[in-house]
Design a protein around this motif. Structure first.
Motif, PDB file in Angstrom:
ATOM      1  N   ALA A  51       0.824  -1.206   0.000  1.00 42.80           N
ATOM      2  CA  ALA A  51       0.000   0.000   0.000  1.00 42.80           C
ATOM      3  C   ALA A  51       0.858   1.255   0.000  1.00 42.80           C
ATOM      4  O   ALA A  51       1.776   1.397   0.816  1.00 42.80           O
ATOM      5  CB  ALA A  51      -0.915   0.017   1.216  1.00 42.80           C
ATOM      6  N   LEU A  52       0.532   2.167  -0.920  1.00 45.72           N
ATOM      7  CA  LEU A  52       1.173   3.471  -0.921  1.00 45.72           C
ATOM      8  C   LEU A  52       0.605   4.304   0.216  1.00 45.72           C
ATOM      9  O   LEU A  52      -0.610   4.463   0.342  1.00 45.72           O
ATOM     10  CB  LEU A  52       0.933   4.182  -2.248  1.00 45.72           C
ATOM     11  N   SER A  53       1.489   4.844   1.045  1.00 46.72           N
ATOM     12  CA  SER A  53       1.093   5.720   2.146  1.00 46.72           C
ATOM     13  C   SER A  53       1.988   6.949   2.077  1.00 46.72           C
ATOM     14  O   SER A  53       2.627   7.211   1.059  1.00 46.72           O
ATOM     15  CB  SER A  53       1.228   4.972   3.478  1.00 46.72           C
ATOM     16  N   GLY A  54       2.008   7.726   3.141  1.00 52.19           N
ATOM     17  CA  GLY A  54       2.809   8.936   3.153  1.00 52.19           C
ATOM     18  C   GLY A  54       3.773   8.955   4.313  1.00 52.19           C
ATOM     19  O   GLY A  54       3.511   8.372   5.372  1.00 52.19           O
ATOM     20  N   LEU A  55       4.899   9.625   4.122  1.00 52.94           N
ATOM     21  CA  LEU A  55       5.902   9.732   5.180  1.00 52.94           C
ATOM     22  C   LEU A  55       5.283  10.313   6.442  1.00 52.94           C
ATOM     23  O   LEU A  55       5.649   9.938   7.554  1.00 52.94           O
ATOM     24  CB  LEU A  55       7.053  10.608   4.679  1.00 52.94           C
ATOM     25  N   ASP A  56       4.338  11.220   6.272  1.00 49.32           N
ATOM     26  CA  ASP A  56       3.646  11.843   7.395  1.00 49.32           C
ATOM     27  C   ASP A  56       2.266  11.205   7.533  1.00 49.32           C
ATOM     28  O   ASP A  56       1.250  11.809   7.232  1.00 49.32           O
ATOM     29  CB  ASP A  56       3.539  13.350   7.154  1.00 49.32           C
ATOM     30  N   ALA A  57       2.244   9.939   7.953  1.00 46.42           N
ATOM     31  CA  ALA A  57       0.976   9.227   8.171  1.00 46.42           C
ATOM     32  C   ALA A  57       0.680   9.258   9.653  1.00 46.42           C
ATOM     33  O   ALA A  57       1.136   8.408  10.416  1.00 46.42           O
ATOM     34  CB  ALA A  57       1.074   7.794   7.665  1.00 46.42           C
ATOM     35  N   ASP A  58      -0.082  10.244  10.085  1.00 41.95           N
ATOM     36  CA  ASP A  58      -0.237  10.488  11.519  1.00 41.95           C
ATOM     37  C   ASP A  58      -1.479  11.344  11.741  1.00 41.95           C
ATOM     38  O   ASP A  58      -1.591  12.435  11.165  1.00 41.95           O
ATOM     39  CB  ASP A  58       1.016  11.209  12.039  1.00 41.95           C
ATOM     40  N   ALA A  59      -2.379  10.873  12.564  1.00 45.92           N
ATOM     41  CA  ALA A  59      -3.602  11.630  12.852  1.00 45.92           C
ATOM     42  C   ALA A  59      -3.309  12.962  13.531  1.00 45.92           C
ATOM     43  O   ALA A  59      -4.152  13.857  13.531  1.00 45.92           O
ATOM     44  CB  ALA A  59      -4.542  10.802  13.720  1.00 45.92           C
ATOM     45  N   GLY A  60      -2.112  13.112  14.094  1.00 49.75           N
ATOM     46  CA  GLY A  60      -1.756  14.363  14.745  1.00 49.75           C
ATOM     47  C   GLY A  60      -1.202  15.419  13.807  1.00 49.75           C
ATOM     48  O   GLY A  60      -0.913  16.532  14.239  1.00 49.75           O
ATOM     49  N   SER A  61      -1.078  15.093  12.529  1.00 54.29           N
ATOM     50  CA  SER A  61      -0.532  16.035  11.562  1.00 54.29           C
ATOM     51  C   SER A  61      -1.609  17.006  11.091  1.00 54.29           C
ATOM     52  O   SER A  61      -2.791  16.647  11.000  1.00 54.29           O
ATOM     53  CB  SER A  61       0.017  15.271  10.350  1.00 54.29           C
ATOM     54  N   PRO A  62      -1.216  18.227  10.714  1.00 51.80           N
ATOM     55  CA  PRO A  62      -2.199  19.136  10.115  1.00 51.80           C
ATOM     56  C   PRO A  62      -2.580  18.753   8.689  1.00 51.80           C
ATOM     57  O   PRO A  62      -3.594  19.234   8.172  1.00 51.80           O
ATOM     58  CB  PRO A  62      -1.476  20.483  10.132  1.00 51.80           C
ATOM     59  N   PHE A  63      -1.788  17.906   8.026  1.00 52.99           N
ATOM     60  CA  PHE A  63      -2.023  17.553   6.631  1.00 52.99           C
ATOM     61  C   PHE A  63      -3.257  16.653   6.531  1.00 52.99           C
ATOM     62  O   PHE A  63      -3.348  15.613   7.181  1.00 52.99           O
ATOM     63  CB  PHE A  63      -0.794  16.842   6.087  1.00 52.99           C
ATOM     64  N   CYS A  64      -4.191  17.022   5.674  1.00 53.84           N
ATOM     65  CA  CYS A  64      -5.455  16.283   5.595  1.00 53.84           C
ATOM     66  C   CYS A  64      -5.246  14.818   5.214  1.00 53.84           C
ATOM     67  O   CYS A  64      -5.924  13.932   5.754  1.00 53.84           O
ATOM     68  CB  CYS A  64      -6.405  16.972   4.616  1.00 53.84           C
ATOM     69  N   TYR A  65      -4.309  14.535   4.318  1.00 49.78           N
ATOM     70  CA  TYR A  65      -4.111  13.153   3.888  1.00 49.78           C
ATOM     71  C   TYR A  65      -3.258  12.335   4.854  1.00 49.78           C
ATOM     72  O   TYR A  65      -3.188  11.108   4.728  1.00 49.78           O
ATOM     73  CB  TYR A  65      -3.512  13.115   2.482  1.00 49.78           C
ATOM     74  N   ALA A  66      -2.618  12.971   5.816  1.00 49.90           N
ATOM     75  CA  ALA A  66      -1.933  12.205   6.861  1.00 49.90           C
ATOM     76  C   ALA A  66      -2.940  11.375   7.645  1.00 49.90           C
ATOM     77  O   ALA A  66      -2.653  10.246   8.069  1.00 49.90           O
ATOM     78  CB  ALA A  66      -1.169  13.145   7.788  1.00 49.90           C
ATOM     79  N   VAL A  67      -4.124  11.928   7.841  1.00 46.60           N
ATOM     80  CA  VAL A  67      -5.177  11.220   8.567  1.00 46.60           C
ATOM     81  C   VAL A  67      -5.692  10.043   7.744  1.00 46.60           C
ATOM     82  O   VAL A  67      -5.848   8.923   8.256  1.00 46.60           O
ATOM     83  CB  VAL A  67      -6.328  12.184   8.914  1.00 46.60           C
ATOM     84  N   THR A  68      -5.947  10.253   6.438  1.00 45.11           N
ATOM     85  CA  THR A  68      -6.453   9.152   5.618  1.00 45.11           C
ATOM     86  C   THR A  68      -5.410   8.041   5.489  1.00 45.11           C
ATOM     87  O   THR A  68      -5.755   6.857   5.524  1.00 45.11           O
ATOM     88  CB  THR A  68      -6.850   9.646   4.206  1.00 45.11           C
ATOM     89  N   ASN A  69      -4.140   8.408   5.364  1.00 48.97           N
ATOM     90  CA  ASN A  69      -3.097   7.382   5.272  1.00 48.97           C
ATOM     91  C   ASN A  69      -2.991   6.582   6.565  1.00 48.97           C
ATOM     92  O   ASN A  69      -2.860   5.356   6.537  1.00 48.97           O
ATOM     93  CB  ASN A  69      -1.747   8.029   4.945  1.00 48.97           C
ATOM     94  N   GLY A  70      -3.032   7.276   7.697  1.00 48.36           N
ATOM     95  CA  GLY A  70      -2.962   6.564   8.969  1.00 48.36           C
ATOM     96  C   GLY A  70      -4.144   5.630   9.158  1.00 48.36           C
ATOM     97  O   GLY A  70      -3.996   4.501   9.644  1.00 48.36           O
TER      98      GLY A  70
END
Length: 273
Positions: free
Chosen positions: A98-117
């Protein structure tokens, strides 16, 4: 091996299918097969992120799924990803890359960090073997973002004095293909560029003759909206840059080289003296 690739009509998914096709039975999962011209050796199956039944049918008999992310509004992405993970489990796919993001974290301000986590959590609970490819920001995407933020002799971004480890899209494609032919690692692999680059240096390389100007996130978002960007994508780009400002995309690892057998590509263009 029979390997399915979602998003195969896109640039990244298409690269993965092409990398795998010479030695494996590759099935490109696309929404509109009639409009898709597959690479040599790749077969095509109709599948839609929003249609669970089409996903289950396309994944039946598949050994490994390379799961390239959906996009759009975060709520839609989360629904799409839940459909894919459920279909893979129902079809008894043995390995999901699965492709995810380096910033996969619900605590991030980035909207897709939440979806990746959230997607990573779904996979861990699904019962399939999995390997998570947490990619840093694609250099090609960031270059376009820089050029789009140019106003005269300034590039205005809300990134502070941060650093970012931009990664070439082709390196991510090769890493996904390499993971697909390995056993599940059941962990994450951080795919980064060779160095954490100051945003000012990135601007100088991608927008020659312009200087970097740090601006408030609100001013950047307003400029995007004034330029005709949709409210969702203005929000997505702004929150990504906020997470870059916080240093959440600055990690540098050796995972690209370990997976592909070649060092990550240098991502900044050579500028004339």
């Amino acid at each position: 091996m029979r390997i399915a690739v979602t998003g195969a009509s896109g640039r990244l998914g298409g690269q993965v299918a092409a990398f795998l096709a010479p030695e494996h039975e590759v099935v490109a999962l696309v929404r509109r097969p009639a409009a898709y011209d597959p690479p040599p050796g790749v077969t095509v199956a109709a599948a839609d992120y929003a249609d669970p039944e089409s996903l289950r049918a396309a994944l039946t008999g598949v050994d490994t799924l390379v799961f390239v992310s959906s996009d759009g509004h975060a709520a839609t992405v989360m629904l799409h990803h839940a459909n894919v993970v459920r279909a893979a489990a129902d079809a008894r796919v043995g390995h999901v890359v699965a492709l995810s993001g380096l910033d996969a974290d619900a605590g991030s301000p980035f909207c897709y960090a939440v979806t990746n986590g959230h997607t990573e959590e779904l996979l861990a609970a699904a019962g399939c073997g999995y390997s998570l490819a947490r990619a840093s920001v694609f250099a090609e995407f960031f270059a376009a973002l820089v050029r789009g933020a140019r106003h005269g002799d300034e590039v205005r971004l809300p990134a502070g004095d941060a650093r970012v480890s931009l990664v070439a899209r082709a390196d991510v494609g090769r890493a996904l293909a390499a993971l697909a032919v390995r056993p599940p690692s059941n962990t994450h692999h951080d795919l980064t560029g060779p160095a954490a680059l100051p945003v000012a240096d990135v601007v100088a390389a991608f927008a020659p003759g312009a200087r970097y100007a740090d601006v408030p996130a609100s001013a950047y978002q307003a400029a995007l909206l004034d330029g005709g960007e949709t409210s969702w994508w203005a929000h997505a780009y702004t929150t990504m840059l906020e997470s870059i400002r916080l240093g959440r995309w600055a990690a540098v690892t050796g995972d690209v080289a370990a997976l592909t057998g070649r060092p990550p590509a240098e991502v900044l263009p050579v500028t004339p003296p």
